[in-house]
Design a protein around this motif. Structure first.
Motif, short mmCIF file in Angstrom:
data_model
loop_
_atom_site.label_atom_id
_atom_site.label_comp_id
_atom_site.label_asym_id
_atom_site.label_seq_id
_atom_site.Cartn_x
_atom_site.Cartn_y
_atom_site.Cartn_z
N GLY A 8 5.47 20.22 -56.28
CA GLY A 8 6.10 19.80 -56.56
C GLY A 8 5.76 18.26 -55.63
N THR A 9 4.26 17.94 -55.68
CA THR A 9 3.82 17.01 -54.90
C THR A 9 2.88 16.64 -56.32
N ALA A 10 1.94 15.45 -56.03
CA ALA A 10 0.98 15.53 -56.45
C ALA A 10 -0.45 15.53 -55.69
N GLU A 11 -0.88 15.40 -54.47
CA GLU A 11 -1.32 15.81 -53.17
C GLU A 11 -0.87 15.76 -52.19
N GLU A 12 -1.71 16.43 -51.30
CA GLU A 12 -1.29 16.83 -50.05
C GLU A 12 -1.98 17.41 -49.13
N PRO A 13 -2.35 16.73 -47.48
CA PRO A 13 -3.20 17.56 -47.09
C PRO A 13 -3.37 19.08 -46.84
N TYR A 14 -4.48 18.98 -46.46
CA TYR A 14 -5.14 20.40 -46.01
C TYR A 14 -6.13 19.98 -44.92
N ALA A 15 -6.13 21.38 -44.29
CA ALA A 15 -6.32 21.70 -43.32
C ALA A 15 -7.44 23.26 -43.44
N ALA A 16 -9.24 23.07 -43.73
CA ALA A 16 -9.04 24.91 -44.19
C ALA A 16 -10.70 24.53 -43.66
N ALA A 17 -11.55 25.48 -43.93
CA ALA A 17 -13.02 25.29 -43.91
C ALA A 17 -13.31 25.93 -45.89
N THR A 18 -12.81 26.80 -45.63
CA THR A 18 -12.93 27.11 -47.09
C THR A 18 -11.69 26.98 -48.47
N LEU A 19 -12.28 26.73 -49.77
CA LEU A 19 -11.37 26.51 -51.13
C LEU A 19 -9.95 27.29 -50.72
#
Length: 84
Positions: free
Chosen positions: A17-28
């Protein structure tokens, strides 16, 4: 933990439901788990069929838990494309 952007394409974009969003993570793996939690339902099914680029580099068959994410990086989520 790194912060960056996940970009969804085609069916993944529709499912999230979105084209992009932020992540906060160490790994995929961590970034994708968080995306599944934010977007329960169809996105989980779509992600099983996707390929991924990390900062323009293909993940290929590497285990997602082994793919480290960089600060300010980009994860591209690419569902299979038809046509040619």
């Amino acid at each position: 933990m790194a912060a960056g952007t996940i970009r969804y394409w085609a069916a993944a974009k529709a499912a999230a439901g979105t084209a992009e969003e932020p992540y906060a993570a160490a790994t995929l793996a961590e970034a994708l788990d968080a995306a599944r939690e934010r977007h329960p339902g169809e996105l989980s099914q779509v992600l099983r069929r996707c390929s991924f680029l990390i900062d323009g580099n293909p993940v290929g068959t590497r285990g997602h838990e082994t793919v480290r994410l960089a600060e300010g990086g980009t994860v591209e989520v690419l569902p299979p494309f038809a046509g040619g």
